[in-house]
Design a protein around this motif. Structure first.
Motif, PDB file in Angstrom:
ATOM      1  N   MET A  90      83.393 155.497  66.506  1.00 52.59           N
ATOM      2  CA  MET A  90      82.479 154.625  67.321  1.00 52.59           C
ATOM      3  C   MET A  90      83.023 153.646  68.149  1.00 52.59           C
ATOM      4  O   MET A  90      82.771 153.480  69.412  1.00 52.59           O
ATOM      5  CB  MET A  90      81.701 154.093  66.386  1.00 52.59           C
ATOM      6  CG  MET A  90      80.446 153.161  66.647  1.00 52.59           C
ATOM      7  SD  MET A  90      80.571 151.677  67.460  1.00 52.59           S
ATOM      8  CE  MET A  90      80.987 150.853  65.821  1.00 52.59           C
TER       9      MET A  90
ATOM     10  N   GLY B  74      88.277 146.772  72.789  1.00 51.09           N
ATOM     11  CA  GLY B  74      88.936 146.446  74.064  1.00 51.09           C
ATOM     12  C   GLY B  74      90.344 147.183  74.047  1.00 51.09           C
ATOM     13  O   GLY B  74      90.859 147.380  75.277  1.00 51.09           O
TER      14      GLY B  74
ATOM     15  N   ALA C   4      92.814 137.703  74.884  1.00 54.37           N
ATOM     16  CA  ALA C   4      92.644 137.830  73.453  1.00 54.37           C
ATOM     17  C   ALA C   4      92.858 136.335  73.056  1.00 54.37           C
ATOM     18  O   ALA C   4      93.196 135.312  73.857  1.00 54.37           O
ATOM     19  CB  ALA C   4      93.775 138.692  73.057  1.00 54.37           C
ATOM     20  N   GLY C   5      92.714 136.259  71.758  1.00 52.94           N
ATOM     21  CA  GLY C   5      92.930 135.005  71.097  1.00 52.94           C
ATOM     22  C   GLY C   5      94.216 134.580  70.425  1.00 52.94           C
ATOM     23  O   GLY C   5      94.610 135.144  69.308  1.00 52.94           O
TER      24      GLY C   5
ATOM     25  N   ARG D 162      92.826 133.066  75.321  1.00 51.90           N
ATOM     26  CA  ARG D 162      91.605 132.395  75.554  1.00 51.90           C
ATOM     27  C   ARG D 162      91.400 130.950  74.916  1.00 51.90           C
ATOM     28  O   ARG D 162      90.659 130.284  75.344  1.00 51.90           O
ATOM     29  CB  ARG D 162      90.301 132.972  75.066  1.00 51.90           C
ATOM     30  CG  ARG D 162      90.193 133.378  73.552  1.00 51.90           C
ATOM     31  CD  ARG D 162      88.904 134.146  73.287  1.00 51.90           C
ATOM     32  NE  ARG D 162      88.908 134.598  72.080  1.00 51.90           N
ATOM     33  CZ  ARG D 162      88.174 133.879  71.129  1.00 51.90           C
ATOM     34  NH1 ARG D 162      87.580 132.670  71.190  1.00 51.90           N
ATOM     35  NH2 ARG D 162      88.249 134.294  69.566  1.00 51.90           N
TER      36      ARG D 162
ATOM     37  N   CYS E 112      78.910 144.946  76.993  1.00 54.19           N
ATOM     38  CA  CYS E 112      78.917 145.907  75.717  1.00 54.19           C
ATOM     39  C   CYS E 112      78.893 144.799  74.520  1.00 54.19           C
ATOM     40  O   CYS E 112      78.040 145.500  73.591  1.00 54.19           O
ATOM     41  CB  CYS E 112      80.530 146.490  75.557  1.00 54.19           C
ATOM     42  SG  CYS E 112      81.072 147.077  73.990  1.00 54.19           S
ATOM     43  N   GLY E 113      79.190 143.593  74.478  1.00 55.35           N
ATOM     44  CA  GLY E 113      79.058 142.993  73.416  1.00 55.35           C
ATOM     45  C   GLY E 113      79.132 141.347  73.772  1.00 55.35           C
ATOM     46  O   GLY E 113      79.653 141.267  74.884  1.00 55.35           O
ATOM     47  N   LEU E 114      78.594 140.492  72.897  1.00 54.23           N
ATOM     48  CA  LEU E 114      78.572 139.031  73.378  1.00 54.23           C
ATOM     49  C   LEU E 114      78.972 138.270  72.015  1.00 54.23           C
ATOM     50  O   LEU E 114      78.014 137.568  71.703  1.00 54.23           O
ATOM     51  CB  LEU E 114      76.965 138.595  73.779  1.00 54.23           C
ATOM     52  CG  LEU E 114      76.749 139.332  74.954  1.00 54.23           C
ATOM     53  CD1 LEU E 114      75.069 139.002  75.368  1.00 54.23           C
ATOM     54  CD2 LEU E 114      77.604 138.959  76.504  1.00 54.23           C
ATOM     55  N   ILE E 115      79.887 138.570  71.611  1.00 54.02           N
ATOM     56  CA  ILE E 115      80.272 138.040  70.097  1.00 54.02           C
ATOM     57  C   ILE E 115      80.401 136.600  70.119  1.00 54.02           C
ATOM     58  O   ILE E 115      80.012 136.075  68.833  1.00 54.02           O
ATOM     59  CB  ILE E 115      81.831 138.727  69.510  1.00 54.02           C
ATOM     60  CG1 ILE E 115      81.935 138.457  68.080  1.00 54.02           C
ATOM     61  CG2 ILE E 115      82.965 138.231  70.616  1.00 54.02           C
ATOM     62  CD1 ILE E 115      83.021 139.299  67.516  1.00 54.02           C
TER      63      ILE E 115
ATOM     64  N   TYR F 230      77.061 135.599  68.636  1.00 52.12           N
ATOM     65  CA  TYR F 230      76.384 136.280  67.445  1.00 52.12           C
ATOM     66  C   TYR F 230      75.895 135.182  66.454  1.00 52.12           C
ATOM     67  O   TYR F 230      75.176 135.377  65.657  1.00 52.12           O
ATOM     68  CB  TYR F 230      77.089 137.351  66.883  1.00 52.12           C
ATOM     69  CG  TYR F 230      77.382 138.637  67.818  1.00 52.12           C
ATOM     70  CD1 TYR F 230      76.479 138.820  69.045  1.00 52.12           C
ATOM     71  CD2 TYR F 230      78.312 139.602  67.672  1.00 52.12           C
ATOM     72  CE1 TYR F 230      76.855 139.880  69.890  1.00 52.12           C
ATOM     73  CE2 TYR F 230      78.516 140.540  68.328  1.00 52.12           C
ATOM     74  CZ  TYR F 230      77.839 140.730  69.572  1.00 52.12           C
ATOM     75  OH  TYR F 230      78.013 141.920  70.290  1.00 52.12           O
TER      76      TYR F 230
ATOM     77  N   GLN G  24      85.397 135.248  63.825  1.00 52.93           N
ATOM     78  CA  GLN G  24      86.047 134.215  64.390  1.00 52.93           C
ATOM     79  C   GLN G  24      87.484 134.536  64.892  1.00 52.93           C
ATOM     80  O   GLN G  24      88.397 133.655  65.381  1.00 52.93           O
ATOM     81  CB  GLN G  24      86.557 133.184  63.164  1.00 52.93           C
ATOM     82  CG  GLN G  24      85.038 132.546  62.583  1.00 52.93           C
ATOM     83  CD  GLN G  24      85.485 131.928  61.091  1.00 52.93           C
ATOM     84  OE1 GLN G  24      86.645 131.910  60.572  1.00 52.93           O
ATOM     85  NE2 GLN G  24      84.519 131.357  60.607  1.00 52.93           N
TER      86      GLN G  24
ATOM     87  N   ASN H  18      90.855 138.826  62.486  1.00 57.23           N
ATOM     88  CA  ASN H  18      91.140 140.272  62.770  1.00 57.23           C
ATOM     89  C   ASN H  18      92.063 140.521  63.799  1.00 57.23           C
ATOM     90  O   ASN H  18      92.217 139.789  64.837  1.00 57.23           O
ATOM     91  CB  ASN H  18      90.263 141.305  62.688  1.00 57.23           C
ATOM     92  CG  ASN H  18      89.522 141.234  63.957  1.00 57.23           C
ATOM     93  OD1 ASN H  18      88.890 140.227  64.463  1.00 57.23           O
ATOM     94  ND2 ASN H  18      89.433 142.520  64.649  1.00 57.23           N
TER      95      ASN H  18
END
Ligand code: NDP
Length: 345
Positions: free
Chosen positions: A130, A161, A179-180, A200, A245-248, A251, A327, A330
């Motif tokens: 997915m 990503g 990226a973090g 970021r 695609c997303g807005l993490i 959330y 957070q 991962n």
């Protein structure tokens, strides 16, 4: 025969803001026997994905919520234990949506048999599953990257990503990841081959992003929202495309903060720079699954796409790992191993 014991994680309460340990409950129940057309399964890998946070909320969305007391939803790779369906036999490895539990009973028609000789079975939840399909379809259909264009990718070290950026490189683009943290950025730039990656968490993040995109941004693959989006918006070139695609970042936001209404700024940018934003859900492009599988298998074989998995052991660690995903803790596609992978024994 005594019924098999099944450990599972259910939604104990709907979170307000960040999910807490008390919002999940680990319980043990008896596993029912499979009925006609069903199989019993042992889960090997459970996928943890950001969309699960949305399923914990009540209210309308593109998919129904998990009810309180129900098993948390999730994609799984499992082994068939007992079959009452002609298409599957014990030992088969299948992809399903059987949730956060060690065993399950499922209809055979809701499962897809995997070929362990073709690819490691865990990849059916990530680069060949997915998240990979999300990256491929969102970028190619909505982003429409052209050679020489600048593509910016949020959450660039993650499941979606990382694939977006590598496909954009294959299409001849200049690719900048966000990226973090330093470690993730080094991985994105040095191992995945992005042209640059911006951290970021650094204070001059908007300035560094601007410096990394001297020609502006033609495609922004949006997975974050919040501060990340605010930094990208001023850099978007005329006619830029933004697959949403997303807005993490939002959330876990229970209530929008009061503040200046930035909608006029956004609408002004969309109008004057003729920007194209399009939200999408991966299922919108289900018809392209075969094209995706063909292309991605080839790119993996050719070494043009690489992937990284972040594997956590044991069902009791699923909820903490999921909290960490929201957070940014991962590093790669987050997966929980619930049983030894029989293809690796
Ligand atoms: P990832 O493996 O990328 O993990 C999520 C990552 O999001 C974290 O590691 C972190 O990366 C980043 N993140 C977390 N919190 C924030 C924040 N506050 N601000 C900015 N970034 C944050 O997950 P996926 O690849 O599975 O998913 C990526 C996005 O794609 C999500 O938004 C998800 O909802 C969306 N998605 C959408 C689908 C669709 O059909 N539309 C299907 C699948 C996924 P870092 O710390 O490195 O920035």
């Amino acid at each position: 025969m005594q019924a098999r014991e099944n450990r599972r994680v259910v939604l104990a309460a709907r979170p307000k803001g960040e999910p807490r340990a008390e919002d999940f409950r680990l319980e043990t129940v008896a596993l029912p026997s499979p009925g006609e057309g069903q199989v019993s399964l042992r889960t090997i890998y459970l996928s943890l994905d950001p969309y699960m946070r949305g399923r914990m909320n009540a209210g309308p969305s593109y998919a129904a919520p998990v009810e309180v007391g129900e098993v948390m939803e999730g994609g799984t790779v499992s082994q068939v234990l007992e079959s009452r369906a002609p298409a599957l036999t014990p030992g088969d490895i299948v992809l399903g949506q059987t949730g956060w539990q060690e065993y399950a009973v499922a209809a055979a028609r809701a499962l897809r048999k995997l070929d362990a000789a073709r690819a490691p079975i865990s990849t059916a939840l990530g680069v060949l599953g997915m998240p990979g399909l999300t990256a491929y379809t969102g970028l190619l259909n909505i982003g429409q990257p052209k050679p020489g264009e600048t593509v910016v990718v949020a959450a660039a070290a993650g499941a979606v990503g990382s694939v977006v950026g590598q496909i954009a490189k294959i299409k001849g683009c200049r690719v900048v990841g966000i990226a973090g943290g330093r470690q993730k950025c080094d991985y994105v730039a040095n191992e995945l081959g992005f042209d640059a990656c911006v951290d970021r968490h650094q204070t001059p993040f908007p300035r560094e992003l601007k410096a990394a995109c001297p020609q502006g941004v033609d495609v922004y693959f949006e997975s974050a929202g919040g501060r990340v989006f605010n930094a990208v918006l001023p850099l978007l070139n005329p006619f830029a495309r933004v697959p949403v695609c997303g807005l993490i970042a939002q959330y876990n936001v229970a209530q929008l903060e009061r503040g200046i209404d930035r909608t006029p700024l956004l609408m002004g940018a969309i109008l004057t720079r003729r920007l194209r934003f399009q939200g999408f859900i991966v299922t919108d492009f289900a018809a392209q699954a075969e094209d995706f599988a063909r292309d991605m298998t080839q790119w993996l074989d050719e070494g043009k796409v690489r992937y990284r998995e972040d594997v956590v052991e044991g069902l009791e660690n699923a909820a903490p790992a999921f909290q960490g995903l929201l957070q940014g803790r991962n590093f790669g596609k987050l997966i929980v191993r619930l049983a030894p992978d029989p293809t690796k024994l």
